[in-house]
Design an enzyme around this catalytic site. Structure first.
Site, mmCIF file in Angstrom:
data_model
loop_
_atom_site.group_PDB
_atom_site.id
_atom_site.type_symbol
_atom_site.label_atom_id
_atom_site.label_comp_id
_atom_site.label_asym_id
_atom_site.label_seq_id
_atom_site.Cartn_x
_atom_site.Cartn_y
_atom_site.Cartn_z
ATOM 1 N N CYS A 164 5.320 -2.531 20.322
ATOM 2 C CA CYS A 164 5.190 -1.074 20.227
ATOM 3 C C CYS A 164 4.103 -0.523 21.148
ATOM 4 O O CYS A 164 4.007 0.689 21.347
ATOM 5 C CB CYS A 164 4.917 -0.675 18.788
ATOM 6 N N ASN A 183 10.715 4.455 13.710
ATOM 7 C CA ASN A 183 9.861 3.699 14.642
ATOM 8 C C ASN A 183 10.735 3.131 15.760
ATOM 9 O O ASN A 183 11.524 2.218 15.522
ATOM 10 C CB ASN A 183 9.165 2.572 13.863
ATOM 11 N N HIS A 227 1.674 5.980 18.609
ATOM 12 C CA HIS A 227 2.909 5.264 18.301
ATOM 13 C C HIS A 227 3.348 5.668 16.903
ATOM 14 O O HIS A 227 2.529 5.759 15.989
ATOM 15 C CB HIS A 227 2.671 3.748 18.375
HETATM 16 N N1 COA Z 1 13.691 0.600 -0.718
HETATM 17 C C1 COA Z 1 13.291 0.416 -1.983
HETATM 18 N N2 COA Z 1 12.364 -0.487 -2.337
HETATM 19 C C2 COA Z 1 11.826 -1.228 -1.346
HETATM 20 C C3 COA Z 1 12.206 -1.073 -0.002
HETATM 21 C C4 COA Z 1 13.179 -0.118 0.286
HETATM 22 N N3 COA Z 1 13.614 0.108 1.541
HETATM 23 N N4 COA Z 1 11.504 -1.930 0.737
HETATM 24 C C5 COA Z 1 10.697 -2.598 -0.090
HETATM 25 N N5 COA Z 1 10.891 -2.174 -1.354
HETATM 26 C C6 COA Z 1 10.251 -2.634 -2.574
HETATM 27 C C7 COA Z 1 9.586 -3.979 -2.406
HETATM 28 O O1 COA Z 1 10.525 -5.018 -2.582
HETATM 29 C C8 COA Z 1 8.552 -3.934 -3.505
HETATM 30 O O2 COA Z 1 9.188 -4.231 -4.714
HETATM 31 P P1 COA Z 1 8.473 -5.194 -5.812
HETATM 32 O O3 COA Z 1 7.203 -4.477 -6.181
HETATM 33 O O4 COA Z 1 9.473 -5.241 -6.897
HETATM 34 O O5 COA Z 1 8.257 -6.473 -5.100
HETATM 35 C C9 COA Z 1 8.162 -2.463 -3.568
HETATM 36 O O6 COA Z 1 9.193 -1.743 -2.900
HETATM 37 C C10 COA Z 1 6.842 -2.148 -2.932
HETATM 38 O O7 COA Z 1 6.797 -2.772 -1.690
HETATM 39 P P2 COA Z 1 5.472 -2.731 -0.855
HETATM 40 O O8 COA Z 1 5.592 -3.735 0.242
HETATM 41 O O9 COA Z 1 4.309 -2.789 -1.781
HETATM 42 O O10 COA Z 1 5.536 -1.268 -0.266
HETATM 43 P P3 COA Z 1 4.500 -0.565 0.683
HETATM 44 O O11 COA Z 1 3.908 0.589 -0.014
HETATM 45 O O12 COA Z 1 3.553 -1.518 1.349
HETATM 46 O O13 COA Z 1 5.467 0.021 1.818
HETATM 47 C C11 COA Z 1 6.146 -0.460 4.047
HETATM 48 C C12 COA Z 1 6.225 -0.880 2.589
HETATM 49 C C13 COA Z 1 6.907 -1.469 4.875
HETATM 50 C C14 COA Z 1 6.776 0.915 4.186
HETATM 51 C C15 COA Z 1 4.655 -0.394 4.490
HETATM 52 O O14 COA Z 1 3.984 -1.577 4.092
HETATM 53 C C16 COA Z 1 4.507 -0.224 5.969
HETATM 54 O O15 COA Z 1 4.923 0.767 6.538
HETATM 55 N N6 COA Z 1 3.878 -1.193 6.682
HETATM 56 C C17 COA Z 1 3.749 -1.139 8.103
HETATM 57 C C18 COA Z 1 5.043 -1.526 8.773
HETATM 58 C C19 COA Z 1 5.087 -1.137 10.218
HETATM 59 O O16 COA Z 1 4.693 -0.071 10.565
HETATM 60 N N7 COA Z 1 5.605 -2.027 11.065
HETATM 61 C C20 COA Z 1 5.729 -1.798 12.444
HETATM 62 C C21 COA Z 1 4.380 -1.714 13.078
HETATM 63 S S1 COA Z 1 4.494 -1.310 14.766
#
Ligand code: COA
Length: 334
Positions: A114, A291, A261
């Site tokens: 990215c 993204n 980004h």
């Molecule tokens: N829909 C519904 N539930 C989902 C889901 C979706 N699309 N994706 C994950 N979950 C669930 C998980 O399985 C988890 O369930 P559990 O508690 O039963 O295990 C729950 O939601 C919470 O997941 P968690 O990982 O704690 O969520 P979060 O608040 O950290 O959000 C992201 C997840 C991925 C949105 C967040 O961590 C994020 O944006 N991280 C950065 C990713 C990124 O930007 N990557 C590219 C960088 S360039």
């Protein structure tokens, strides 16, 4: 200051197909509400036939060249930031060169996930210090929809496709790139990675077939530890911005607009809070496009430019973070 990179034209291309959160509900166990509150994303663009990475890149490039008043034949160099070129060889940049008829340029890709566009801009800037008359085409272009696992709700909801471009040349006045700093830390590669999947296993799908799950690539090629990526993104981008501003002797109040980004609206809000920048000064497209990796920054730049949001003399900050990890910050006067 002379000889540093000055952006003289911008362009972008977004695939026609819009994939909404509601449609994603039919593909994976998720909800519009979950995606919107956790990421800020409401829809993303998905490339179809004829919208391969190099084709979108060429379309964005043509718009940037038109705005710059530069012909393709006048280009000396083409750099494409991408992790989703349709081929390992030739580079996406060479395909763009052919597509637009830039026969006098040399062309290559930069792989910095990215952060690819900021890396490309920094490379161009270094060339321009020695050869300020060069005309350089910089592109960020991605087709992540062809690589993500559409059965993994943790990742497939985040990404979208598109391309953004700009033309740079050496500045003859005080406008242009003022300072930049790039970083990477390969020790953390496992927190965010994408396998090198041969194209035959993962074709660009005709997305008119949505929501036919079976037509998607189902290789588990995309690995992400979301919470750790989130924390690192805020911390590293925050440190990078603060260090650069301190080094250059300016304060965050001097910044007119940050174009980061586009990974997650919560990452951008946390970053703004961390560096004390009012969120109104952060330009976002994440709601519409998700993204799109290396493409997200130049797409946002082009939209801000065409909306008239950038005034001559404005102080802009670009802030990037991606797999590798790679990250960086660029300060420039528009
Ligand atoms: N829909 C519904 N539930 C989902 C889901 C979706 N699309 N994706 C994950 N979950 C669930 C998980 O399985 C988890 O369930 P559990 O508690 O039963 O295990 C729950 O939601 C919470 O997941 P968690 O990982 O704690 O969520 P979060 O608040 O950290 O959000 C992201 C997840 C991925 C949105 C967040 O961590 C994020 O944006 N991280 C950065 C990713 C990124 O930007 N990557 C590219 C960088 S360039």
């Amino acid at each position: 200051m002379t000889g540093r990179a000055k952006i003289i034209g911008t362009g972008s291309y977004l695939p026609k197909r819009i994939l909404t959160n509601k449609e994603l509900e039919k593909i994976v166990e998720t909800s519009d509400e979950w995606i919107t509150t956790r990421t800020g994303i409401r829809s993303r663009r998905i490339a179809g036939a004829g919208e391969e990475t190099s084709k979108m890149a060429a379309q964005a490039a043509i718009k940037a060249l038109t705005m710059a008043g530069v012909t393709a034949r006048e280009l000396d160099m083409i750099i494409v930031g991408t992790i989703t070129a349709e081929m390992v060889m030739p580079s996406c940049a060479c395909l763009v060169q052919k597509e637009i008829g830039a026969e006098n340029a040399f062309a290559f890709d930069v792989s910095a996930a990215c952060s690819g566009f900021a890396y490309a801009l920094e490379i161009a800037d270094r060339y321009l210090k020695n050869a300020p008359d060069m005309k350089i085409l910089l592109i960020g272009a991605e087709t992540l929809s062809a690589r993500v696992n559409w059965q993994d709700r943790n990742t497939c909801i985040l990404f979208g496709d598109g391309a953004g471009a700009c033309v740079v040349t050496g500045s003859k006045d005080e406008n242009g790139l003022l300072a930049s700093q790039l970083y990477s830390d390969g020790r953390l590669w496992q927190l965010l990675s994408l396998d090198a999947v041969p194209r035959r296993y993962c074709p660009v799908v005709d997305y008119k077939t949505i929501p036919d799950r079976d037509s998607f690539c189902d290789g588990s090629a995309f690995n992400m530890v979301g919470k750790d990526v989130f924390k690192h993104a805020v911390r590293e981008m925050g440190d990078a911005v603060e260090n650069l501003l301190k080094r250059e002797g300016i304060t965050v109040d001097d910044i007119d607009l940050m174009i980061p980004h586009q990974a997650n609206i919560r990452i951008l809000k946390s970053l703004a809070e961390r560096v004390n920048l009012p969120f109104e000064k952060v330009y976002t497209t994440i709601q519409k496009y998700g993204n799109s990796s290396a493409a997200s920054l130049p797409i946002a730049l082009d939209e801000a430019n065409r909306e008239g949001r950038l005034q001559k003399g404005d102080l802009l900050l670009f802030s990037v973070f991606g797999g590798g990890f790679t990250w960086g910050v660029v300060l420039l006067r528009w």
